[in-house]
Design a protein around this motif. Structure first.
Motif, PDB file in Angstrom:
ATOM      1  N   VAL A  21      41.424  73.697  78.331  1.00 55.54           N
ATOM      2  CA  VAL A  21      42.843  74.024  78.150  1.00 55.54           C
ATOM      3  C   VAL A  21      43.213  73.813  76.685  1.00 55.54           C
ATOM      4  O   VAL A  21      42.837  72.800  76.075  1.00 55.54           O
ATOM      5  N   ALA A  22      43.939  74.762  76.130  1.00 60.65           N
ATOM      6  CA  ALA A  22      44.426  74.676  74.749  1.00 60.65           C
ATOM      7  C   ALA A  22      43.291  74.445  73.766  1.00 60.65           C
ATOM      8  O   ALA A  22      43.438  73.688  72.794  1.00 60.65           O
ATOM      9  N   GLY A  23      42.157  75.060  74.023  1.00 62.39           N
ATOM     10  CA  GLY A  23      41.037  74.983  73.103  1.00 62.39           C
ATOM     11  C   GLY A  23      40.214  73.720  73.190  1.00 62.39           C
ATOM     12  O   GLY A  23      39.350  73.494  72.334  1.00 62.39           O
ATOM     13  N   GLU A  24      40.437  72.886  74.203  1.00 63.98           N
ATOM     14  CA  GLU A  24      39.708  71.635  74.322  1.00 63.98           C
ATOM     15  C   GLU A  24      39.177  71.450  75.735  1.00 63.98           C
ATOM     16  O   GLU A  24      39.829  71.826  76.721  1.00 63.98           O
ATOM     17  N   TRP A  25      37.984  70.850  75.821  1.00 62.88           N
ATOM     18  CA  TRP A  25      37.409  70.475  77.108  1.00 62.88           C
ATOM     19  C   TRP A  25      37.936  69.103  77.512  1.00 62.88           C
ATOM     20  O   TRP A  25      37.920  68.165  76.705  1.00 62.88           O
ATOM     21  N   GLY A  26      38.402  68.968  78.733  1.00 57.79           N
ATOM     22  CA  GLY A  26      38.855  67.676  79.227  1.00 57.79           C
ATOM     23  C   GLY A  26      40.117  67.799  80.046  1.00 57.79           C
ATOM     24  O   GLY A  26      40.938  68.694  79.830  1.00 57.79           O
ATOM     25  N   GLU A  53      49.135  70.149  83.386  1.00 55.84           N
ATOM     26  CA  GLU A  53      48.027  70.911  82.802  1.00 55.84           C
ATOM     27  C   GLU A  53      48.162  72.398  83.104  1.00 55.84           C
ATOM     28  O   GLU A  53      47.852  73.247  82.256  1.00 55.84           O
ATOM     29  N   VAL A  54      48.622  72.735  84.301  1.00 53.91           N
ATOM     30  CA  VAL A  54      48.865  74.133  84.641  1.00 53.91           C
ATOM     31  C   VAL A  54      49.928  74.715  83.717  1.00 53.91           C
ATOM     32  O   VAL A  54      49.780  75.813  83.170  1.00 53.91           O
ATOM     33  N   ALA A  55      51.014  73.975  83.519  1.00 58.90           N
ATOM     34  CA  ALA A  55      52.089  74.457  82.640  1.00 58.90           C
ATOM     35  C   ALA A  55      51.585  74.628  81.208  1.00 58.90           C
ATOM     36  O   ALA A  55      51.932  75.600  80.522  1.00 58.90           O
ATOM     37  N   LEU A  58      49.377  77.738  80.986  1.00 65.03           N
ATOM     38  CA  LEU A  58      50.195  78.954  81.005  1.00 65.03           C
ATOM     39  C   LEU A  58      50.859  79.193  79.652  1.00 65.03           C
ATOM     40  O   LEU A  58      50.888  80.325  79.149  1.00 65.03           O
ATOM     41  N   ALA A  59      51.377  78.124  79.045  1.00 63.08           N
ATOM     42  CA  ALA A  59      52.031  78.261  77.748  1.00 63.08           C
ATOM     43  C   ALA A  59      51.034  78.690  76.677  1.00 63.08           C
ATOM     44  O   ALA A  59      51.334  79.546  75.827  1.00 63.08           O
ATOM     45  N   CYS A  60      49.831  78.110  76.729  1.00 66.66           N
ATOM     46  CA  CYS A  60      48.818  78.477  75.740  1.00 66.66           C
ATOM     47  C   CYS A  60      48.349  79.913  75.947  1.00 66.66           C
ATOM     48  O   CYS A  60      48.104  80.638  74.966  1.00 66.66           O
ATOM     49  N   GLN A 212      41.694  81.022  72.311  1.00 65.63           N
ATOM     50  CA  GLN A 212      42.955  81.544  72.858  1.00 65.63           C
ATOM     51  C   GLN A 212      42.728  82.521  74.008  1.00 65.63           C
ATOM     52  O   GLN A 212      43.661  82.852  74.735  1.00 65.63           O
ATOM     53  N   ALA A 213      41.485  82.972  74.190  1.00 62.20           N
ATOM     54  CA  ALA A 213      41.215  84.018  75.172  1.00 62.20           C
ATOM     55  C   ALA A 213      40.978  83.497  76.574  1.00 62.20           C
ATOM     56  O   ALA A 213      40.935  84.287  77.519  1.00 62.20           O
ATOM     57  N   VAL A 214      40.833  82.171  76.755  1.00 58.80           N
ATOM     58  CA  VAL A 214      40.509  81.671  78.096  1.00 58.80           C
ATOM     59  C   VAL A 214      41.032  80.252  78.288  1.00 58.80           C
ATOM     60  O   VAL A 214      41.022  79.427  77.374  1.00 58.80           O
ATOM     61  N   GLN A 215      41.521  80.010  79.492  1.00 55.96           N
ATOM     62  CA  GLN A 215      41.882  78.670  79.952  1.00 55.96           C
ATOM     63  C   GLN A 215      41.182  78.489  81.301  1.00 55.96           C
ATOM     64  O   GLN A 215      41.288  79.358  82.169  1.00 55.96           O
TER      65      GLN A 215
END
Length: 499
Positions: A21-26, A53-55, A58-60, A212-215
Motif C-alpha cells: 500500500v502506498a508504495g510500501e510492503w507491510g 488501510e483500505v481507505a 483507495l486514496a493512493c 502507483q500502479a498497484v495496491q
C-alpha cells in the motif's frame, strides 16, 4: 520481496506476504495465516486489511491514476515483456509456492506459471495496439463538414478480485490487462494464496511497474465488499463463485463489471469418437488441480452404444494418475484447497450412490486429498450433475439422441464451456449453435483454454470475456473528439454541374 518469498518456499519456511500500500510492503491488521492442505502446517502469513488501510489504498490509487495513465503504451508494454521473462526465470519457485499454499501439483503449477508468462506477453502486445478510429461522420448529411475521432482512455482505478484455484494466472490477466490499459489497480487476493499473489505483484514491481500502479490488500469478503462499494473504483473484474459474484454486483452498484462465476461443464462423446483418446483427455483434464477449475470436466455424456467401453477406458486412465505429494514432480493429483472441499467430493458421491449411481472408483479422501472419483449413471437431479462439484469427481452418463443431449446440457444454470468428441461437422456446427455456453472445444474436453482467446460464459457463469484484448476494452472508456466545420472528408454537397 520476490526473493524472500521464493526463498521461503525453497526452504520450507513460512512465507511472509504483507500487503503493498502506498508504495510500501507491510500492514498492521490482524494476522492471517495459511495452512497448506497437504503439509497440514502454516506455510504463509499476511495481515488482513483494516478499514484505514483500505481507505489509504483507495486514496493512493485515485492519486496515482493520472500518473499511470500518462505512461506511454510502449513503456507499459516493455514492463509487461520484462515481467513475462521474469515469470519464466522464476517458474520453479512460483510453482513451489502454489504447491505449498494450495496443494496444487508442481506439474500443474509450472503450467500455470508458463501461462502467466504468456499472459504478460499478450498484455504487452495488446498495450501496443491500443488506439482509436476515425469516424465516418461525413457519410450522413448532418455530419458533412465535420470530423470525429475516438481513442480508448484508461478507466482510472480498477479492482481485481482473484480466486484460489489459479491465483497467479488469473491475477496476471486482471492486473496485466489493467496496467496495459493505463489504469492503477487494487488487488484483493484470495486468503488461501497470499504468498503466490504477493509474488506476482512483486515480480511486476521488480520488472519496472511504478508503485502507483498497484495496491495489494489481503483479507476475506469484508475487505472485498469495502473495495467494491468504493466510489474511487471504476471497473471490477471478479472471478469466483456465483453466490459471491452476486454479492459483488450488489456492492458495486453502477460500476462496470466483468464476472466469471464458474460452471459444471459438460463433455459429449459421440459414437464416432476415438474412445481411448477421449477417455485419456477426460482423465487428464477432469482431475488436474483436483478438479478445482470452473471448466473442469464434471459431466461426461457418452452415446449408449459406447458407454460401457468408455467407462472401462476412463477408469483405466484414472487409475494411472499418481495421487499424493504436490511437491513430487510426477504427482498428477494433489490436495484440494481444504478438508471441507475434499469432503464435498466424498459426500456427493455417496449421495449419488444412494440414489442408484455406481461409484466406479474413488469416493474417499485422506485429509484434503480426495481420491479421483468416477460416478456412473447418477440421477440428473443429483448434486454431482446439477451443481458445481469443483473437485476431483467426474460423472459419466449415457445418452441416445444427440439433439436431446444438447438440451440436457443446457438444463444447467451455468454456461461456460463444453467439450465435444466427434468427426461429424454437422454435429459440431449444431452444438456450437445450440449449446448455451461461451465456448465449445471440439476434439477436446471443456477444460482447455488459450489465454489470448476470449474466455467467459453465459447464464450463471457470468458475463464479459477474460482475455487481454477483451479486458482492455472493459478497462478503458471511449473518448470522442468532434471537430465542427473542419473536415478531412470534403464538404461539397453539390458538384455545380447543370443538367
Amino acid at each position: 520481496m520476490l526473493d524472500s518469498l521464493l526463498k521461503a518456499g525453497s526452504d520450507m519456511a513460512v512465507a511472509e506476504a504483507p500487503p503493498f500500500v502506498a508504495g510500501e510492503w507491510g500492514g498492521g491488521g490482524p494476522e492471517l495465516t495459511r495452512t497448506g492442505p497437504y503439509l497440514r502446517r502454516v506455510v504463509s502469513r499476511t495481515t488482513t486489511a483494516t478499514g484505514e488501510e483500505v481507505a489509504r489504498a483507495l486514496a493512493c490509487a485515485r492519486a496515482g491514476a493520472r500518473t499511470v495513465a500518462g505512461l506511454a503504451p510502449a513503456f507499459r508494454a516493455d514492463i509487461l515483456d520484462r515481467a513475462s521473462l521474469a515469470a519464466t526465470a522464476h517458474r520453479e519457485g512460483l510453482a513451489r509456492l502454489l504447491a505449498l499454499e494450495l496443494g496444487k501439483p508442481v506439474r500443474d503449477g509450472l503450467g500455470e506459471v508458463d501461462r502467466v508468462a504468456d499472459t504478460f506477453a499478450v498484455c504487452a502486445a495488446e498495450a501496443r495496439r491500443i488506439g482509436g478510429e476515425t469516424l465516418p461522420v461525413a457519410g450522413w448529411a448532418r455530419g458533412v463538414g465535420d470530423t470525429a475521432f475516438t481513442y480508448r482512455a484508461p478507466a482510472g482505478v480498477a479492482l481485481a478480485i482473484t480466486p484460489f484455484n489459479a491465483p497467479a494466472n488469473l491475477l496476471a490477466h486482471k492486473l496485466g490487462a489493467s496496467f496495459a490499459a493505463g489504469n492503477t489497480t487494487l488487488v484483493k487476493g484470495p486468503p488461501q494464496a497470499p504468498a503466490a499473489t504477493a509474488a506476482v505483484v512483486a515480480l511486476l514491481l521488480e520488472s519496472g511497474m511504478p508503485p502507483q500502479a498497484v495496491q495489494l490488500l489481503h483479507g476475506g469478503g469484508e475487505v472485498g465488499a469495502l473495495l467494491c462499494a468504493a466510489d474511487e473504483v471504476a471497473v471490477i473484474s471478479f472471478t469466483g463463485s456465483a453466490d459471491t459474484g452476486r454479492e459483488v454486483a450488489r456492492a458495486a452498484g453502477a460500476k462496470r463489471l466483468v464476472l466469471e462465476l464458474g460452471g459444471n461443464a459438460a463433455t459429449i462423446v459421440c459414437e464416432d469418437a476415438d474412445l481411448e483418446q477421449a477417455a485419456r483427455q477426460c482423465a487428464r483434464t477432469g482431475y488436474s488441480n483436483s478438479g478445482q477449475s470452473c471448466v473442469s470436466v464434471q459431466r461426461v455424456y457418452v452415446h449408449s452404444s459406447r458407454y460401457e467401453p468408455f467407462l472401462d477406458h476412463f477408469a483405466a486412465a484414472v487409475g494411472e494418475l499418481r495421487v499424493g505429494d504436490p511437491l513430487h514432480p510426477d504427482t498428477d493429483v494433489g490436495a484440494m484447497v481444504d478438508d471441507d472441499a475434499a469432503e464435498r467430493v466424498v459426500r456427493w458421491s455417496a449421495e449419488a450412490a444412494a440414489a442408484g449411481a455406481r461409484v466406479v472408483c474413488g469416493g474417499t479422501r485422506e485429509g484434503a486429498t480426495a481420491a479421483p472419483t468416477i460416478v456412473a449413471g447418477p440421477p440428473p437431479d443429483s448434486p454431482v450433475v446439477s451443481r458445481e462439484v469443483f473437485g476431483a469427481l467426474v460423472a459419466v452418463l449415457p445418452y441416445d439422441d444427440f439433439e436431446a443431449v444438447l438440451a440436457t446440457c443446457n438444463e444447467s444454470h451455468y454456461g461456460l464451456q463444453a467439450g465435444l468428441f466427434t468427426h461429424d461437422m454437422r454435429r459440431v456446427l449444431t452444438a456450437w449453435r445450440e449449446l448455451e455456453t461461451g465456448a465449445l472445444i471440439v476434439g477436446g474436453t471443456s477444460n482447455y483454454r488459450l489465454d489470448h482467446v476470449p474466455f467467459g460464459g453465459v447464464k450463471s457463469s457470468g458475463f464479459g470475456r477474460e482475455t487481454p484484448r477483451s479486458m482492455i476494452e472493459d478497462y478503458t472508456v471511449v473518448k470522442t473528439l468532434l471537430l465542427r466545420d473542419l473536415s478531412i472528408w470534403g464538404d461539397a454537397t453539390d458538384t455545380g454541374a447543370g443538367a
